[in-house]
Write a protein that holds these residues in place. Structure first.
Motif, PDB file in Angstrom:
ATOM      1  N   ALA A 220      70.722  39.592  47.204  1.00  0.00           N
ATOM      2  CA  ALA A 220      70.255  39.009  48.702  1.00  0.00           C
ATOM      3  C   ALA A 220      69.542  40.137  49.049  1.00  0.00           C
ATOM      4  O   ALA A 220      68.187  40.100  49.533  1.00  0.00           O
ATOM      5  N   LEU A 221      70.194  41.174  49.347  1.00  0.00           N
ATOM      6  CA  LEU A 221      69.266  42.543  50.222  1.00  0.00           C
ATOM      7  C   LEU A 221      68.687  43.250  49.106  1.00  0.00           C
ATOM      8  O   LEU A 221      67.998  43.562  48.991  1.00  0.00           O
ATOM      9  N   TYR A 222      68.926  42.937  47.791  1.00  0.00           N
ATOM     10  CA  TYR A 222      68.533  43.508  46.624  1.00  0.00           C
ATOM     11  C   TYR A 222      67.298  42.693  46.035  1.00  0.00           C
ATOM     12  O   TYR A 222      65.853  43.592  46.444  1.00  0.00           O
ATOM     13  N   GLY A 223      67.082  41.499  46.497  1.00  0.00           N
ATOM     14  CA  GLY A 223      65.490  41.035  46.301  1.00  0.00           C
ATOM     15  C   GLY A 223      64.751  41.076  47.682  1.00  0.00           C
ATOM     16  O   GLY A 223      63.640  41.400  47.240  1.00  0.00           O
ATOM     17  N   HIS A 224      65.318  41.446  48.642  1.00  0.00           N
ATOM     18  CA  HIS A 224      63.806  41.328  49.868  1.00  0.00           C
ATOM     19  C   HIS A 224      63.698  42.965  49.628  1.00  0.00           C
ATOM     20  O   HIS A 224      62.995  43.447  50.009  1.00  0.00           O
ATOM     21  N   TYR A 225      64.501  44.471  49.261  1.00  0.00           N
ATOM     22  CA  TYR A 225      64.626  44.919  49.179  1.00  0.00           C
ATOM     23  C   TYR A 225      63.272  45.123  48.110  1.00  0.00           C
ATOM     24  O   TYR A 225      62.206  46.363  48.243  1.00  0.00           O
TER      25      TYR A 225
ATOM     26  N   PHE B  94      75.771  36.559  39.511  1.00  0.00           N
ATOM     27  CA  PHE B  94      76.376  35.604  40.579  1.00  0.00           C
ATOM     28  C   PHE B  94      75.106  36.636  41.999  1.00  0.00           C
ATOM     29  O   PHE B  94      75.006  36.475  43.020  1.00  0.00           O
ATOM     30  N   PHE B  95      75.138  38.194  41.649  1.00  0.00           N
ATOM     31  CA  PHE B  95      73.783  38.862  42.098  1.00  0.00           C
ATOM     32  C   PHE B  95      73.161  38.477  42.204  1.00  0.00           C
ATOM     33  O   PHE B  95      71.916  38.052  43.626  1.00  0.00           O
ATOM     34  N   GLY B  96      72.565  38.157  41.172  1.00  0.00           N
ATOM     35  CA  GLY B  96      71.614  37.233  41.168  1.00  0.00           C
ATOM     36  C   GLY B  96      71.429  36.220  41.326  1.00  0.00           C
ATOM     37  O   GLY B  96      69.317  35.787  42.705  1.00  0.00           O
ATOM     38  N   LEU B  97      72.132  35.351  41.494  1.00  0.00           N
ATOM     39  CA  LEU B  97      71.734  33.982  42.513  1.00  0.00           C
ATOM     40  C   LEU B  97      71.733  33.867  43.741  1.00  0.00           C
ATOM     41  O   LEU B  97      70.790  33.603  44.460  1.00  0.00           O
ATOM     42  N   GLY B  98      71.636  35.156  44.479  1.00  0.00           N
ATOM     43  CA  GLY B  98      72.429  35.450  46.115  1.00  0.00           C
ATOM     44  C   GLY B  98      70.814  35.838  46.597  1.00  0.00           C
ATOM     45  O   GLY B  98      70.191  35.560  47.769  1.00  0.00           O
ATOM     46  N   ALA B  99      70.492  37.244  45.234  1.00  0.00           N
ATOM     47  CA  ALA B  99      68.609  37.475  45.408  1.00  0.00           C
ATOM     48  C   ALA B  99      67.855  36.079  45.484  1.00  0.00           C
ATOM     49  O   ALA B  99      67.050  35.659  46.145  1.00  0.00           O
ATOM     50  N   PHE B 100      67.696  35.357  44.057  1.00  0.00           N
ATOM     51  CA  PHE B 100      66.658  33.995  44.759  1.00  0.00           C
ATOM     52  C   PHE B 100      67.259  32.967  45.124  1.00  0.00           C
ATOM     53  O   PHE B 100      66.034  32.803  45.617  1.00  0.00           O
ATOM     54  N   ALA B 101      68.444  32.832  45.439  1.00  0.00           N
ATOM     55  CA  ALA B 101      67.992  31.829  47.178  1.00  0.00           C
ATOM     56  C   ALA B 101      68.146  32.814  47.882  1.00  0.00           C
ATOM     57  O   ALA B 101      67.102  31.649  49.085  1.00  0.00           O
ATOM     58  N   SER B 102      68.353  33.344  48.308  1.00  0.00           N
ATOM     59  CA  SER B 102      67.476  34.139  49.583  1.00  0.00           C
ATOM     60  C   SER B 102      66.174  34.236  49.736  1.00  0.00           C
ATOM     61  O   SER B 102      65.335  33.595  50.756  1.00  0.00           O
ATOM     62  N   ALA B 103      65.602  34.095  48.858  1.00  0.00           N
ATOM     63  CA  ALA B 103      64.211  34.053  48.310  1.00  0.00           C
ATOM     64  C   ALA B 103      63.661  32.987  48.390  1.00  0.00           C
ATOM     65  O   ALA B 103      62.467  32.727  49.714  1.00  0.00           O
ATOM     66  N   TRP B 104      64.166  31.486  48.042  1.00  0.00           N
ATOM     67  CA  TRP B 104      64.304  30.522  48.403  1.00  0.00           C
ATOM     68  C   TRP B 104      63.859  29.950  49.593  1.00  0.00           C
ATOM     69  O   TRP B 104      62.831  29.495  50.052  1.00  0.00           O
TER      70      TRP B 104
END
Length: 353
Positions: A243-248, A85-95
């Motif tokens: 999401a914060l992790y992905g954009h970082y 779910f942590f990863g899903l948030g990262a991909f969702a925010s990038a999308w």
């Protein structure tokens, strides 16, 4: 005193309901939180990028662990799929951001989307407990991992996807010092929100489900509703942190969200303290800094015993597992409980009770 989870010295009286419902139990805790927030605010002027990156990761992991603590610590439901779910948030925010939505809006939107998906998985899991619940949440981990690898339109498949830089009115959060403030904002919002939720009717209902679900059901608490709600809240904070992790990082890849990450989140709440809001942040700091401390120790030991240098990577990995075992045996209630015991002993010294 050993049987009291949060011992309060004699003379510490609460004379009103408002005083009893304060967010922080003591003035020291209030000052400590304010000092910690002030320290983070001025840290970009005091430290380099390495220390700032560690503070950012502690904040991100702390938010994700906070969600798992709502599910496991407060409600008593275990999850082995939190990393997915942590990863899903990262991909969702990038999308979302790739579709023209500003990053500052795509981050909470990713949390809401992850919450919806988590509640879908929580519907069948709400009827399970024990080993069956663990297996069900483990299935969600592998289902989402497979989705990440195959959904090229959403995640980029095995190639991953780019995550845009956050900005506000032209101000780019493109450095560690600037991004730290964005993470600090969401840390404060998340932790204050959960701390207040724990004092509400719904928060007490979650704890009642954990302590004795039969008694909670007799009192009129809808077990299915609150179990699904806890899955949704846990997924929201996991998605927000992801999401914060992905954009970082600026790039999101499926290889970073495996079952190992889910186990790390479990280790964080075990070491920090199950059901403790502040323990989520303490556990995140412990888990992130322990491998680095062990690496420094291994390098120093390698100067004396050269053969140790060949196993330094294994020492870092084993340190987390060893810490989990030691805490389960010696301090099962985590770092927060140990701090409360120390604080009480200082106030009660030289008396034992």
């Amino acid at each position: 005193m050993a049987h009291v989870p949060n011992p309060r010295p004699t003379g510490d009286f609460r004379t009103s309901y408002a005083r009893d419902r304060t967010l922080f139990a003591t003035r020291f805790e209030t000052n400590a939180v304010m000092f910690g927030a002030l320290f983070v605010l001025i840290s970009p002027f005091l430290f380099g990028d390495y220390i700032l990156s560690q503070l950012i990761m502690i904040g991100i992991y702390g938010i994700a662990a906070l969600g798992l603590n709502v599910l496991t610590g407060m409600t008593g439901q275990i999850s082995l799929g939190h990393g997915a779910f942590f990863g899903l948030g990262a991909f969702a925010s990038a999308w979302f951001s790739s579709r023209g939505i500003p990053v500052l809006f795509s981050i909470p939107m990713a949390g809401v989307l992850t919450m919806a998906v988590g509640m879908v998985f929580g519907i069948p899991a709400a009827r399970l407990k024990g080993l069956y619940l663990a297996i069900a949440t483990l299935a969600s981990q592998y289902i989402l991992e497979d989705f990440f690898a195959r959904a090229d339109w959403f995640t980029g498949g095995t190639s991953g996807s780019m995550a845009e830089t956050a900005s506000l009115f032209g101000f780019q959060f493109n450095s560690d010092g600037r991004y730290l403030y964005l993470v600090l904002f969401w840390v404060i919002v998340s932790f204050v929100g959960v701390a207040n939720m724990a004092r509400t009717r719904d928060g007490r209902a979650l704890v009642a489900v954990r302590d004795h679900y039969l008694s909670a059901e007799i009192m009129g608490i809808n077990l299915r509703y609150y179990r699904i709600l806890s899955f949704g809240l846990a997924s929201f904070f996991a998605g927000l942190a992801g999401a914060l992790y992905g954009h970082y990082l600026g790039f999101v890849s499926a290889e970073g969200f495996t079952i190992i990450l889910s186990i790390e989140f479990l280790a964080i709440i075990i070491i920090g303290g199950l059901g403790s809001v502040s323990g989520s942040l303490l556990g995140a700091a412990f888990i992130l800094l322990l491998p680095q401390a062990m690496e420094a120790f291994a390098n120093a030991l390698a100067a004396i015993v050269p053969a140790v240098s060949q196993g330094s990577a294994y020492i870092k990995q084993m340190s987390v597992g060893g810490a989990i075992i030691l805490f389960l045996v010696l301090e099962p209630e985590g770092l927060v409980h140990r701090w409360r015991r120390m604080r009480a002993s200082w106030k009660l010294f030289p008396f034992s009770h």
